[in-house]
Enzyme design. Structure first.
Site, PDB file in Angstrom:
ATOM      1  N   HIS A  83       0.676  -1.239   0.055  1.00  0.00           N
ATOM      2  CA  HIS A  83       0.033  -0.032   0.069  1.00  0.00           C
ATOM      3  C   HIS A  83       1.101   1.324   0.130  1.00  0.00           C
ATOM      4  CE1 HIS A  83      -3.491   2.663   1.163  1.00  0.00           C
ATOM      5  NE2 HIS A  83      -2.483   3.180   1.888  1.00  0.00           N
ATOM      6  N   GLU A  84       1.776   1.460   0.832  1.00  0.00           N
ATOM      7  CA  GLU A  84       2.698   2.660   0.993  1.00  0.00           C
ATOM      8  C   GLU A  84       3.500   2.524  -0.344  1.00  0.00           C
ATOM      9  OE1 GLU A  84       2.102   4.647   3.297  1.00  0.00           O
ATOM     10  OE2 GLU A  84       0.745   3.338   4.323  1.00  0.00           O
TER      11      GLU A  84
ATOM     12  N   HIS B  87       1.574   4.290  -2.842  1.00  0.00           N
ATOM     13  CA  HIS B  87       1.526   5.631  -2.794  1.00  0.00           C
ATOM     14  C   HIS B  87       2.780   6.425  -3.363  1.00  0.00           C
ATOM     15  CE1 HIS B  87      -1.985   6.561  -0.525  1.00  0.00           C
ATOM     16  NE2 HIS B  87      -1.728   5.887   0.670  1.00  0.00           N
TER      17      HIS B  87
ATOM     18  N   GLU C 150      -6.317   6.654  -1.121  1.00  0.00           N
ATOM     19  CA  GLU C 150      -6.273   5.594  -0.201  1.00  0.00           C
ATOM     20  C   GLU C 150      -6.969   4.242  -1.067  1.00  0.00           C
ATOM     21  OE1 GLU C 150      -4.649   5.228   2.365  1.00  0.00           O
ATOM     22  OE2 GLU C 150      -4.200   7.246   2.384  1.00  0.00           O
TER      23      GLU C 150
END
Length: 299
Positions: free
Chosen positions: A148-149, A152, A230
């Site tokens: 997930h990070e 980003h 997100e």
């Protein structure tokens, strides 16, 4: 705590001083003339005030986040087994995503289960996880969080959020001054002060009022984009590590929503999970149940 407050105040004073020097040197404070508003000067003035602070914050985002959360960068030579595993995940996904450089990887001491990514560019980023997350998540769940990070970073979300926040700030400043001038002018005409024009005091009081109003409205736009990014990072994480791992990570985070480290409110919006606002319009993160549902049923 006092050091953090001092650094926050000092940073903001430097930002204000820098912008003031620039706008004064360019003569942009004179956007209000006897003939009315100089829209060109006003637009430039608002753009500088709106964008400069955001880009300075982006430039120092890694340094500020490290200081605010006490992030300690992992040294491969002295890393624990869990930390080496974390480094390997980040390095692997950096190669797969073809990032210019591998992000720095760090740990901050906190019992919360959380992580965040920040930095001024894809090639100069930081991935930080809490000690609580590192100690309490299994490898698959940790894999999902890092996926997930890393999404980003690959999506350039730090830069995009900065641009959006800057544009919203500039637009709020610009619109508030136009509306304040129109209202103060109308009030002066009602008072038969046509020769003197709008009251300077009333005009500035109205600027403060409309600055607050349009900033609040603008924050709804920024929060909406933050929630969308997100969802997008969840999808990117699922593509990177597999949907099952991404769902497992979010489900594990859902069980740990009882505690949230609030040392640095400015970092909260960067984290993988953040307690939703009482009013969803202002929330930077969608509820975890919605994120899980979207991953499970929308692929």
């Amino acid at each position: 705590m006092l050091k953090r407050i001092f650094l926050f105040v000092l940073t903001n004073l430097l930002v204000i001083a820098t912008i003031s020097i620039i706008t004064t040197a360019l003569g942009l404070h004179s956007y209000l003339t006897a003939a009315g508003l100089d829209y060109k000067n006003l637009a430039i003035f608002c753009a500088i005030w709106g964008m400069t602070g955001s880009f300075i914050a982006l430039l120092f985002s890694k340094t500020m986040a490290k200081f605010a959360m006490g992030v300690v960068t992992i040294d491969a030579q002295t890393a624990t087994r869990e930390e080496r595993f974390l480094l390997e995940i980040v390095q692997n996904y950096s190669r797969r995503l073809q990032l210019p450089n591998t992000p720095e990887v760090g740990v901050y001491q906190s019992p919360e289960l959380n992580a965040f990514a920040t930095g001024p560019s894809k090639g100069n980023a930081l991935v930080a996880v809490s000690s609580g997350l590192l100690s309490n998540m299994n490898p698959d769940e940790l894999d999902g969080v890092i996926g997930h990070e890393m999404s980003h970073i690959a999506n350039g979300d730090m830069i995009t959020m900065t641009l959006l926040q800057g544009v919203v700030n500039a637009f709020a400043l610009f619109l508030s001054r136009i509306v304040a001038y129109a209202v103060s002018l109308a009030l002066s005409k009602n008072n038969q002060d046509r020769e003197e024009g709008p009251s300077f005091l009333i005009y500035n009081l109205l600027i403060i009022l409309f600055d607050l109003l349009f900033t609040i409205l603008g924050s709804i736009v920024v929060a909406a984009f933050s929630r969308w990014r997100e969802y997008r990072a969840d999808q990117g994480g699922a593509q990177l590590v597999g949907r099952d791992k991404m769902v497992a990570a979010l489900q594990r985070l859902q069980t740990a929503m009882g505690y949230e480290d609030d040392r640095a409110p400015s970092v909260a919006a960067l984290k993988i999970t953040h307690r939703p606002s009482w009013l969803e319009l202002f929330s930077s993160h969608p509820p975890l149940e919605k994120r899980i549902e979207r991953l499970m049923y929308q692929g």
